[in-house]
Design an enzyme around this catalytic site. Structure first.
Site, short mmCIF file in Angstrom:
data_model
loop_
_atom_site.label_atom_id
_atom_site.label_comp_id
_atom_site.label_asym_id
_atom_site.label_seq_id
_atom_site.Cartn_x
_atom_site.Cartn_y
_atom_site.Cartn_z
N LYS A 1 -1.58 -12.93 7.03
CA LYS A 1 -1.98 -12.61 8.42
C LYS A 1 -2.42 -13.87 9.16
CE LYS A 1 -3.09 -7.76 7.64
NZ LYS A 1 -3.04 -7.69 6.17
O1 LIG Z 1 -0.33 -6.40 7.09
C1 LIG Z 1 -0.66 -5.56 6.24
O2 LIG Z 1 -0.10 -5.49 5.18
C2 LIG Z 1 -1.65 -4.53 6.63
C3 LIG Z 1 -1.68 -4.19 7.96
C4 LIG Z 1 -2.38 -3.04 8.37
O3 LIG Z 1 -2.35 -2.63 9.52
N1 LIG Z 1 -3.08 -2.34 7.42
C5 LIG Z 1 -3.11 -2.69 6.10
O4 LIG Z 1 -3.71 -1.98 5.30
N2 LIG Z 1 -2.44 -3.83 5.70
C6 LIG Z 1 -2.51 -4.29 4.29
O5 LIG Z 1 -1.84 -3.33 3.48
C7 LIG Z 1 -2.53 -3.15 2.24
C8 LIG Z 1 -2.96 -1.70 2.13
O6 LIG Z 1 -3.53 -1.45 0.88
P1 LIG Z 1 -3.84 0.01 0.33
O7 LIG Z 1 -4.65 0.70 1.37
O8 LIG Z 1 -4.56 -0.25 -0.94
O9 LIG Z 1 -2.50 0.69 0.10
C9 LIG Z 1 -3.67 -4.16 2.24
O10 LIG Z 1 -3.18 -5.34 1.63
C10 LIG Z 1 -3.92 -4.43 3.72
O11 LIG Z 1 -4.40 -5.73 3.95
#
Ligand SMILES: O=C(O)c1cc(=O)[nH]c(=O)n1[C@@H]1O[C@H](COP(=O)(O)O)[C@@H](O)[C@H]1O
EC number: 4.1.1.23
Length: 281
Positions: free
Chosen positions: A99
């Site tokens: 990011k």
């Molecule tokens: O860019 C991302 O991957 C991201 C964007 C977003 O809007 N929301 C989000 O959860 N993420 C990332 O996606 C992953 C979600 O993880 P879980 O919630 O464990 O499935 C994490 O690594 C967050 O940093």
């Protein structure tokens, strides 16, 4: 510099072959503990290697979350380098979730770090933030084109706080999020079968019919599993653009470790549910 085939084309192919699932590699301290590993570089290394060995030969994309590696300093970043290399060798594409976003001249250095083909952390794509102005990302767009890499630009994020920025309405009546999607549509114009400049749009967001998500590039959709969204939600959230969605699951898969077979099974279950949801769409 001779680049790879464009990221969008490579992504479309691997999504068609393997299905679109992206498994996140997010070595939270709590997960290291649940896996019986120390909150140490050795624990980090074993965690990441286990995930790569379990799923990198079958999922389209792996998305390491850089913060969990940076937490350990230079030795953690060394583990991240190995993770990226081994995942790519097993045939998965790697989206580096770092990011990044900065003023253009600094953004150029971030781009060199992740998108130059000779960089130790070269990844197939990088998550970036457009909230210093979309134009600040230009050096990353240019280097990604040269390398055959891609970007996933934060448009409508999965967290509830995101709306105060992303749904804000500009003087021209468009929301900030829609403006980001509009920029991406221009980047991807004419790119077949899929552009290389993707958006991040949370699977948690419910009805997005006021947004034109069909912008010619992939959509990284986090939020399935731990954040409450399910594969069955995808058609309603993404509409026609669902065919370009790369659904991400991190903790929803990772909590099944450290057993590699259990991790693989969990990833297959999500992949099956996603396939079923897309078929019925
Ligand atoms: O860019 C991302 O991957 C991201 C964007 C977003 O809007 N929301 C989000 O959860 N993420 C990332 O996606 C992953 C979600 O993880 P879980 O919630 O464990 O499935 C994490 O690594 C967050 O940093």
């Amino acid at each position: 510099m001779t680049g790879l085939e464009p990221f969008g084309a490579r992504l479309r192919r691997v999504m068609d072959e393997r299905g679109p699932l992206c498994v996140g590699i997010d070595p939270h301290a709590s997960l290291l503990a649940e896996w019986g590993l120390g909150d140490t570089v050795d624990g980090l290394e074993r965690f990441s290697r286990t995930v790569v060995e379990a799923v990198a030969d079958r999922v389209a994309v792996l998305k390491p979350q850089s913060a969990f590696f940076e937490r350990f300093g230079s030795r953690g970043v060394a583990v991240l380098e190995t993770t990226v290399r081994e995942a790519r060798e097993a045939g998965a594409l790697v989206v580096m979730d770092a990011k990044r976003g900065d003023i253009g001249s600094t953004m150029a250095a971030y781009a060199e770090a992740f998108l130059h083909k000779d960089a130790p952390l070269f990844s197939d794509a990088l998550t970036v933030s457009p909230y210093l102005g979309y134009g600040s990302l230009s050096p990353a767009v240019a280097l990604a084109r040269e390398s055959g890499a891609g970007l996933f630009v934060l448009a409508l994020t999965s967290n509830p706080e995101g709306g105060e920025v992303q749904h804000a309405v500009r003087a021209d009546g468009r929301t900030v999020g829609a403006t980001v999607l509009g920029h991406l549509a221009l980047e991807n114009a004419g790119e077949e079968p899929l552009g290389s400049f993707g958006a991040v749009v949370g699977a948690t967001l419910g009805d997005l019919s006021s947004y034109d998500l069909d912008m010619g590039g992939p959509i990284l959709a986090p939020g399935i599993g731990a954040q409450g969204a399910t594969p069955a939600d995808l058609p309603a959230v993404f509409g026609r653009a669902v065919r370009n969605v790369v659904p991400n699951v991190s903790r929803g898969v990772l909590r099944h470790g450290p057993d590699a077979v259990a991790l693989r099974d969990a990833s297959e279950r999500f992949a099956d549910e996603i396939r079923a949801a897309l078929t019925s769409a």
